[in-house]
Design a protein around this motif. Structure first.
Motif, mmCIF file in Angstrom:
data_model
loop_
_atom_site.group_PDB
_atom_site.id
_atom_site.type_symbol
_atom_site.label_atom_id
_atom_site.label_comp_id
_atom_site.label_asym_id
_atom_site.label_seq_id
_atom_site.Cartn_x
_atom_site.Cartn_y
_atom_site.Cartn_z
ATOM 1 N N THR A 1 25.424 -24.398 14.222
ATOM 2 C CA THR A 1 25.144 -24.172 15.645
ATOM 3 C C THR A 1 25.770 -22.865 16.121
ATOM 4 O OG1 THR A 1 25.063 -26.561 16.047
ATOM 5 C CG2 THR A 1 25.369 -25.138 17.968
ATOM 6 N N ILE A 2 27.025 -22.649 15.732
ATOM 7 C CA ILE A 2 27.698 -21.398 16.105
ATOM 8 C C ILE A 2 26.970 -20.199 15.512
ATOM 9 C CG2 ILE A 2 29.821 -20.062 15.832
ATOM 10 C CD1 ILE A 2 31.340 -22.747 15.900
ATOM 11 N N ALA A 3 26.541 -20.331 14.251
ATOM 12 C CA ALA A 3 25.819 -19.233 13.596
ATOM 13 C C ALA A 3 24.485 -18.954 14.285
ATOM 14 C CB ALA A 3 25.585 -19.574 12.119
ATOM 15 N N LEU B 1 23.663 -19.649 17.430
ATOM 16 C CA LEU B 1 23.914 -19.063 18.744
ATOM 17 C C LEU B 1 24.308 -17.594 18.629
ATOM 18 C CD1 LEU B 1 25.861 -21.965 20.508
ATOM 19 C CD2 LEU B 1 23.548 -21.170 21.023
ATOM 20 N N SER B 2 25.114 -17.285 17.626
ATOM 21 C CA SER B 2 25.521 -15.890 17.421
ATOM 22 C C SER B 2 24.323 -15.019 17.086
ATOM 23 C CB SER B 2 26.557 -15.807 16.297
ATOM 24 O OG SER B 2 27.681 -16.606 16.593
ATOM 25 N N LEU B 3 23.460 -15.522 16.196
ATOM 26 C CA LEU B 3 22.257 -14.773 15.813
ATOM 27 C C LEU B 3 21.342 -14.571 17.018
ATOM 28 C CD1 LEU B 3 20.586 -13.531 13.512
ATOM 29 C CD2 LEU B 3 19.565 -15.774 13.143
ATOM 30 N N ALA C 1 22.251 -14.549 20.192
ATOM 31 C CA ALA C 1 22.897 -13.611 21.122
ATOM 32 C C ALA C 1 22.688 -12.166 20.677
ATOM 33 C CB ALA C 1 24.383 -13.938 21.226
ATOM 34 N N VAL C 2 22.847 -11.934 19.367
ATOM 35 C CA VAL C 2 22.645 -10.575 18.837
ATOM 36 C C VAL C 2 21.198 -10.138 19.047
ATOM 37 C CG1 VAL C 2 22.593 -9.195 16.729
ATOM 38 C CG2 VAL C 2 24.520 -10.729 17.152
#
Length: 444
Positions: free
Chosen positions: A245-247, A249-251, A253-254
């Protein structure tokens, strides 16, 4: 030595052929659902024929799915009664015909998935293909990638092969959620294959600039992640869900940061990111019309007729609950409200049970919750994918009903020996107890 024949019986071959044809027919219908530029759309014409043919050759409606049929038909009866309040029918008969068709499409999908559970996987995969195709058209239209590509946009927003970006965006949520589910639960080796279509669909949702679609996708993704976290008792799996999930969301966002650097995108995003627009808070804006409409509902229990509200105030209701009161009367409103409450409660009861169809139910359920939430700010009564979601959820409800019925004889068979053993143990007499009683009676 006689040769051994490996030929299958003709009946088995015919059954396989019928299954293949019927599955392909349903898949084609789902593929067409992403292309609704005009009404009646190819999806409606094709599905109307398919439902009629299927009904002639044995469309079986499960007893568990009967509430879906009864409530949707009752809702449309409310619309027909509301039509009698109109002085000029205009296009109302066609509108109600589409409403009735969509109701039958929900019952159709519930029936075929309850009869053939393997259709779930085919339906979801076809939906992903359709969503990726229409997303690419919307993205190409937004960036004017080829001549006449602007036909796939509206109001400078990606609309894909839809008439309205506010329908295009929500249509993409279910396939996006399904790909997210596969990403969170599937093997690591498949992640690149899943990430590409998910990015395309996410871009389609973003460039639709539909606030409702953005919120719906976010809420559905949170609900999906929460359900997966609660469903598993494995600490490792829960850790994986958190990390993935964190990965993701990070992707995301980028990707958004990169997209916002494109000319014109940041300005449109800034304009659309506000919770309230000028047409929401104006004197006769969306929110003011809510108050007016609910007051009218008190005076017109049979409704005022489908689409009449928009002719009076220049804009339609933009609220599914008000839409039901105005276009379908109190009868339609109560039927629709009952259906939604029943669907949410019955689906929630079986949501986390370990079944082969549970992943599809989970994805459809969280997307359905998002659609209902969005319906408070926009009309969703003619959204094709909304009725597909209803059918998928009620198909799982019918499957669970049949599963429980099949378990009853097995439970009874295992229950009888246990009862007999308990009864036998009660009838058997403890020798030490007999001796004690005898000694007490003899005074010893």
């Amino acid at each position: 030595m006689s040769a051994i024949s490996h030929d299958l019986p003709r009946a088995a071959v015919n059954a396989k052929l019928i299954t293949l044809i019927s599955s392909s027919a349903v898949v084609l219908g789902i593929l067409l659902s992403g292309f609704v530029i005009s009404e009646p759309a190819p999806y409606e014409i094709y599905m109307a024929g398919l439902i009629a043919i299927w009904a002639l050759f044995g469309l079986r409606i499960s007893r568990a799915a009967m509430p879906l049929l009864v409530l949707l038909v009752t809702m449309n009866i409310g619309g027909m009664i509301s039509m009698t309040q109109m002085a000029n029918l205009a296009n109302t008969p066609l509108y109600l015909a589409v409403s009735l068709f969509l109701a039958f499409s929900a019952v159709f999908f519930a029936s075929v998935t309850a009869t053939q559970p393997n259709l779930y996987r085919l339906i979801f995969n076809a939906y992903v293909v359709s969503a990726v195709a229409t997303s690419l058209l919307g993205i190409a239209g937004y960036f004017h990638a080829f001549p006449s590509a602007e036909m796939f946009t509206k109001y400078d927003r990606a609309a894909g092969a839809f008439q309205d970006p506010n329908v295009f965006g929500p249509f993409l949520v279910l396939p996006g959620i399904y790909l997210l589910y596969l990403l969170l639960t599937g093997p690591v080796t498949r992640m690149p294959l899943l990430a590409m279509p998910l990015l395309v669909i996410s871009a389609g949702i973003f460039f639709s600039f539909s606030r409702g679609a953005w919120g719906m996708f976010a809420v559905s993704a949170v609900l999906l992640t929460g359900c997966l976290f609660l469903q598993s008792a494995s600490g490792m799996f829960r850790l994986r869900v958190v990390i993935m999930t964190i990965a993701a969301l990070s992707l995301l966002a980028v990707a958004i940061i990169v997209i916002l650097q494109l000319p014109g995108v940041a300005e449109m995003f800034s304009n659309r990111a506000h919770l309230e627009q000028s047409y929401d808070t104006a004197r006769l804006g969306r929110f003011a019309r809510y108050t007016i409409g609910f007051q009218m509902a008190m005076e017109h229990p049979f409704g005022i007729g489908p689409l009449v509200f928009g002719t009076i105030y220049g804009e339609d209701t933009h609220d599914i609950w008000l839409k039901m009161l105005m276009d379908y009367g109190w009868l339609g409103f109560v039927s629709f409200l009952t259906l939604i409450v029943w669907t949410i409660s019955a689906g929630f009861r079986i949501l986390l049970r370990d079944r082969p169809w549970q992943p599809y139910l989970l994805c459809a359920y969280v997307a359905f919750i998002g659609n209902i939430g969005l319906g408070t700010f926009i009309d969703i009564d003619h959204w094709r994918h909304m009725y597909l979601l209803l059918g998928l959820i009620w198909g799982a409800i019918a499957l669970e009903y049949r599963h429980q019925r099949e378990l009853r004889p097995v439970l009874r068979a295992s229950f009888k020996p246990a009862v007999a053993a308990r009864q036998l143990s009660r009838k058997s007499v403890d020798p030490s107890r007999v001796i004690t009683i005898h000694r007490d009676r003899s005074g010893v």
